[in-house]
Scaffold this motif. Structure first.
Motif, mmCIF file in Angstrom:
data_model
loop_
_atom_site.group_PDB
_atom_site.id
_atom_site.type_symbol
_atom_site.label_atom_id
_atom_site.label_comp_id
_atom_site.label_asym_id
_atom_site.label_seq_id
_atom_site.Cartn_x
_atom_site.Cartn_y
_atom_site.Cartn_z
ATOM 1 N N UNK A 21 0.852 -0.957 0.004
ATOM 2 C CA UNK A 21 0.089 0.146 0.082
ATOM 3 C C UNK A 21 1.147 1.348 -0.060
ATOM 4 N N UNK A 22 1.784 1.233 0.752
ATOM 5 C CA UNK A 22 2.725 2.513 0.996
ATOM 6 C C UNK A 22 3.514 2.779 -0.435
ATOM 7 N N UNK A 23 4.183 1.545 -1.013
ATOM 8 C CA UNK A 23 4.743 1.843 -2.100
ATOM 9 C C UNK A 23 3.943 2.009 -3.312
ATOM 10 N N UNK A 33 10.211 7.208 -7.220
ATOM 11 C CA UNK A 33 9.930 5.936 -7.944
ATOM 12 C C UNK A 33 10.856 4.558 -8.031
ATOM 13 N N UNK A 34 12.122 5.262 -8.237
ATOM 14 C CA UNK A 34 13.331 4.460 -8.178
ATOM 15 C C UNK A 34 13.287 3.524 -6.967
ATOM 16 N N UNK A 35 12.978 4.006 -6.004
ATOM 17 C CA UNK A 35 13.141 3.446 -4.558
ATOM 18 C C UNK A 35 11.915 2.419 -4.167
ATOM 19 N N UNK A 36 10.849 2.692 -5.091
ATOM 20 C CA UNK A 36 9.679 1.738 -4.657
ATOM 21 C C UNK A 36 9.181 0.925 -5.742
ATOM 22 N N UNK A 37 9.482 1.071 -7.063
ATOM 23 C CA UNK A 37 9.185 0.471 -7.979
ATOM 24 C C UNK A 37 9.407 -1.050 -7.754
ATOM 25 N N UNK A 38 10.751 -1.444 -7.700
ATOM 26 C CA UNK A 38 11.021 -2.963 -7.519
ATOM 27 C C UNK A 38 10.548 -3.356 -6.410
ATOM 28 N N UNK A 39 10.426 -2.642 -5.003
ATOM 29 C CA UNK A 39 10.001 -3.248 -3.989
ATOM 30 C C UNK A 39 8.460 -3.441 -4.162
#
Length: 169
Positions: A21-23, A33-39
């Motif tokens: 949900x957070x990502x 977005x680079x920090x959250x996309x793969x996560x």
């Protein structure tokens, strides 16, 4: 096994749902977005395992929802809400995000053609790739051909060659 399911099924589902949900919110608002996309992609996929444990643990109530038909309307509503997004994504001209499309074009370009875009000379790109351990015959090579001979993805090579903000000033 039953203890594992009862002890960790719901807490893992809750934890991974919160991460998803957070990502997802961060991606929606384009915050890092680079920090959250793969996560978001991987941990949402990982969410499937504890979700299965949660359903297994709560099988009797789940069957109750099916018997009372209280699960049907929410599932249909979820599908109806999801379909327009899927159709829109499939109908986009030539498909995919603009960034991925640009990356594809750039990795197919010859280094000699790519150099001005990357604020470098063709010789500089060849030198940098060779210093990084890649076999580059000439500036007429493409990042795709260099990547294929090196066993890496062309996008990785392109990202290494893109100048950072400090060098673009």
């Amino acid at each position: 096994m039953k203890t594992l399911i009862h002890r960790y099924g719901t807490p893992l589902t809750t934890g991974l749902f919160l991460v998803s949900a957070v990502s997802g919110v961060a991606l929606f608002f384009r915050w890092q977005p680079a920090a959250f996309h793969m996560m978001h992609e991987w941990l949402s996929l990982a969410l499937l395992a504890p979700f299965a444990l949660h359903i297994w643990k709560n099988w009797k109530p789940f069957v109750g929802y099916l018997r009372r038909k209280t699960l049907i309307i929410p599932l249909l509503a979820s599908i109806l809400v999801a379909v327009p997004f899927a159709v829109n994504g499939m109908m986009q001209s030539r498909g995919g995000s603009p960034g991925f499309r640009v990356m594809s074009v750039m990795t197919k370009a010859r280094l000699v053609d790519l150099a001005p875009v990357l604020n470098a000379s063709p010789e500089d790109l060849v030198r940098r790739l060779r210093e990084d351990g890649h076999n580059v015959d000439a500036p007429e090579a493409t990042l795709e051909s260099v990547a294929a001979s090196s066993g890496v993805r062309p996008s990785e090579l392109l990202l290494k060659l893109i100048p950072d903000r400090a060098s673009r000033r």
